[in-house]
Scaffold this motif. Structure first.
Motif, short mmCIF file in Angstrom:
data_model
loop_
_atom_site.label_atom_id
_atom_site.label_comp_id
_atom_site.label_asym_id
_atom_site.label_seq_id
_atom_site.Cartn_x
_atom_site.Cartn_y
_atom_site.Cartn_z
N ALA A 89 37.16 39.88 50.01
CA ALA A 89 36.40 39.92 51.27
C ALA A 89 35.26 40.94 51.18
O ALA A 89 34.16 40.70 51.68
N ILE A 90 35.51 42.06 50.51
CA ILE A 90 34.46 43.07 50.34
C ILE A 90 33.36 42.54 49.42
O ILE A 90 32.17 42.76 49.68
N ALA A 91 33.75 41.80 48.37
CA ALA A 91 32.74 41.21 47.47
C ALA A 91 31.89 40.19 48.22
O ALA A 91 30.67 40.14 48.02
N PHE A 123 38.79 31.28 45.22
CA PHE A 123 39.58 32.15 44.35
C PHE A 123 40.60 32.96 45.17
O PHE A 123 41.75 33.12 44.76
N ALA A 124 40.17 33.47 46.32
CA ALA A 124 41.09 34.23 47.18
C ALA A 124 42.22 33.33 47.68
O ALA A 124 43.38 33.77 47.75
N PHE A 125 41.90 32.08 48.01
CA PHE A 125 42.94 31.14 48.42
C PHE A 125 43.90 30.87 47.27
O PHE A 125 45.12 30.82 47.46
N THR A 171 48.01 31.57 47.02
CA THR A 171 49.06 30.63 46.61
C THR A 171 49.83 31.15 45.41
O THR A 171 51.02 30.89 45.27
N TYR A 172 49.16 31.91 44.56
CA TYR A 172 49.82 32.51 43.41
C TYR A 172 50.81 33.59 43.87
O TYR A 172 51.90 33.72 43.33
#
Length: 155
Positions: free
Chosen positions: A128-130, A100-102, A106-107
């Motif tokens: 990253a904290i999650a 999801f972070a990746f 890209t978004y």
């Protein structure tokens, strides 16, 4: 029991993911208008002759994925009796949050002019904290597993 430490870590991971809804991921000024990337889309503040306004472009698959990850983290709190399932769901959550972070990055790259000159908001660092909270929950699950195995040996 719900008051175990891994439940607290999983709840904190859920709260961090919920905060992503309200905090901006990135901000960039383009031709005098400010574009802000939020979880629910790209909000662009623009100046026109008739005044200023906002335009919001949504990404429905991104929103659905985000909601699914948050629900998995929240439901995983109540799997305290099934430690193996809880650990598997936590690992799946980590992989999904990484993907999801990746996808969010890209978004953000779809901003006009690319990512150059954009400032990242606190929402960009929340995945990253999650992940950190979920890793701590896995440590708590492993600790419970060791405690239960040692109690079973005493029987």
């Amino acid at each position: 029991m719900i008051q175990r430490i891994q439940s607290i870590w999983l709840f904190l991971a859920f709260l961090v993911l919920a905060l992503m809804t309200f905090l901006p991921l990135a901000t960039k000024e383009i031709d005098g208008s400010e574009s802000v990337v939020y979880m629910f889309g790209l909000k662009t503040q623009f100046q026109s002759e008739s005044g200023s306004g906002y335009k919001l472009a949504l990404s429905l698959p991104l929103i659905v994925t985000y909601i699914a990850i948050a629900i998995i983290c929240f439901v995983n709190i109540f799997n305290f009796r099934k430690r193996n399932l809880q650990k598997r769901l936590a690992i799946i959550s980590i992989v999904l949050i990484g993907g999801f972070a990746f996808w969010c990055s890209t978004y953000i790259n779809e901003l006009p002019g690319g990512i150059e000159g954009a400032t990242f908001g606190i929402g960009a660092y929340l995945p990253a904290i999650a992940i950190l909270f979920i890793v701590l929950a896995i440590f708590g699950i492993n600790k419970d597993e060791r405690l239960i195995r040692s109690a079973e040996r005493l029987r």
